[in-house]
Design a protein around this motif. Structure first.
Motif, mmCIF file in Angstrom:
data_model
loop_
_atom_site.group_PDB
_atom_site.id
_atom_site.type_symbol
_atom_site.label_atom_id
_atom_site.label_comp_id
_atom_site.label_asym_id
_atom_site.label_seq_id
_atom_site.Cartn_x
_atom_site.Cartn_y
_atom_site.Cartn_z
ATOM 1 N N GLU A 144 26.111 37.128 43.242
ATOM 2 C CA GLU A 144 26.884 37.067 42.186
ATOM 3 C C GLU A 144 27.648 38.278 42.531
ATOM 4 O O GLU A 144 28.947 38.247 42.317
ATOM 5 C CB GLU A 144 26.988 36.429 41.431
ATOM 6 C CG GLU A 144 26.288 35.188 41.564
ATOM 7 C CD GLU A 144 25.767 34.415 40.331
ATOM 8 O OE1 GLU A 144 24.966 35.485 39.127
ATOM 9 O OE2 GLU A 144 25.349 33.189 39.972
ATOM 10 N N ARG A 145 26.766 39.553 42.563
ATOM 11 C CA ARG A 145 27.440 40.570 42.150
ATOM 12 C C ARG A 145 28.463 41.114 43.312
ATOM 13 O O ARG A 145 29.211 41.450 43.220
ATOM 14 C CB ARG A 145 25.994 41.864 41.825
ATOM 15 C CG ARG A 145 25.643 42.005 40.046
ATOM 16 C CD ARG A 145 25.457 42.805 39.835
ATOM 17 N NE ARG A 145 23.598 43.185 40.907
ATOM 18 C CZ ARG A 145 22.685 42.566 40.382
ATOM 19 N NH1 ARG A 145 22.885 41.251 39.302
ATOM 20 N NH2 ARG A 145 21.750 42.412 41.119
ATOM 21 N N ALA A 146 27.375 41.069 44.292
ATOM 22 C CA ALA A 146 28.104 41.100 45.640
ATOM 23 C C ALA A 146 29.581 40.975 46.304
ATOM 24 O O ALA A 146 30.814 41.751 45.905
ATOM 25 C CB ALA A 146 27.450 40.835 46.239
ATOM 26 N N VAL A 147 29.863 39.430 45.999
ATOM 27 C CA VAL A 147 30.780 38.950 45.322
ATOM 28 C C VAL A 147 31.685 39.359 44.919
ATOM 29 O O VAL A 147 32.988 39.226 45.439
ATOM 30 C CB VAL A 147 30.304 37.200 46.170
ATOM 31 C CG1 VAL A 147 31.996 36.418 45.494
ATOM 32 C CG2 VAL A 147 29.761 36.429 46.703
ATOM 33 N N ALA A 148 31.380 38.742 43.853
ATOM 34 C CA ALA A 148 31.899 40.293 42.902
ATOM 35 C C ALA A 148 32.885 41.588 43.410
ATOM 36 O O ALA A 148 34.132 41.803 42.889
ATOM 37 C CB ALA A 148 31.666 40.293 41.351
ATOM 38 N N ALA A 149 31.949 42.240 43.441
ATOM 39 C CA ALA A 149 31.936 43.445 44.251
ATOM 40 C C ALA A 149 32.974 43.203 45.422
ATOM 41 O O ALA A 149 33.824 44.176 45.257
ATOM 42 C CB ALA A 149 31.099 44.511 44.636
ATOM 43 N N ALA A 150 33.220 42.593 46.022
ATOM 44 C CA ALA A 150 33.460 42.281 47.487
ATOM 45 C C ALA A 150 35.515 41.690 46.821
ATOM 46 O O ALA A 150 36.305 42.314 47.392
ATOM 47 C CB ALA A 150 33.007 41.289 48.626
ATOM 48 N N ALA A 151 35.067 40.886 46.367
ATOM 49 C CA ALA A 151 37.010 40.868 45.203
ATOM 50 C C ALA A 151 37.518 41.777 44.731
ATOM 51 O O ALA A 151 39.119 41.591 45.184
ATOM 52 C CB ALA A 151 36.384 39.498 44.764
ATOM 53 N N ALA A 152 36.684 42.542 44.108
ATOM 54 C CA ALA A 152 37.131 43.518 43.493
ATOM 55 C C ALA A 152 37.926 44.428 44.116
ATOM 56 O O ALA A 152 39.445 44.746 44.394
ATOM 57 C CB ALA A 152 36.956 44.164 42.796
ATOM 58 N N ALA A 153 37.368 44.813 45.194
ATOM 59 C CA ALA A 153 37.703 46.053 46.949
ATOM 60 C C ALA A 153 38.569 45.304 47.746
ATOM 61 O O ALA A 153 39.659 45.452 47.860
ATOM 62 C CB ALA A 153 36.452 46.099 47.610
ATOM 63 N N ALA A 154 39.017 43.786 47.683
ATOM 64 C CA ALA A 154 39.966 43.357 48.511
ATOM 65 C C ALA A 154 41.317 42.982 47.577
ATOM 66 O O ALA A 154 41.929 43.216 48.100
ATOM 67 C CB ALA A 154 39.519 41.729 48.865
ATOM 68 N N ALA A 155 41.060 42.654 46.071
ATOM 69 C CA ALA A 155 42.079 43.457 45.372
ATOM 70 C C ALA A 155 42.920 44.194 44.876
ATOM 71 O O ALA A 155 44.160 44.095 44.705
ATOM 72 C CB ALA A 155 41.561 42.592 44.037
#
Length: 83
Positions: free
Chosen positions: A71-82
């Motif tokens: 979940e943290r990795a997905v959230a980090a990836a989403a934040a980086a993509a944003a």
């Protein structure tokens, strides 16, 4: 293996201080299996039950930790993509 032994020793020391007795009814085949495992491990039936439950606890805790890491990795990836 050394780490597991240390964890088990810590659990045993803590259990000696704050153990609680419970009455558990199990099917005959489960009791036989537990008795065989206890004999194999050189321990008591009670110790074998505790060992089995602790193994299950550790598996479930590891599963929760893995899910949280994902979940943290997905959230980090989403934040980086944003960005």
């Amino acid at each position: 293996m050394i780490e597991t032994a240390s964890i088990n020793e810590a659990h045993q020391l803590k259990a000696a201080v704050d153990s609680k007795r419970i009455l558990v009814t199990v099917p005959a085949d489960v009791r036989l299996w537990l008795e065989e495992r206890a004999k194999y491990h050189g321990g008591t039936l009670s110790a074998e039950i505790v060992r089995c439950v602790r193994e299950r606890m550790e598996r479930e805790l590891a599963k929760v930790a893995l899910e949280r890491a994902k979940e943290r990795a997905v959230a980090a990836a989403a934040a980086a993509a944003a960005e």
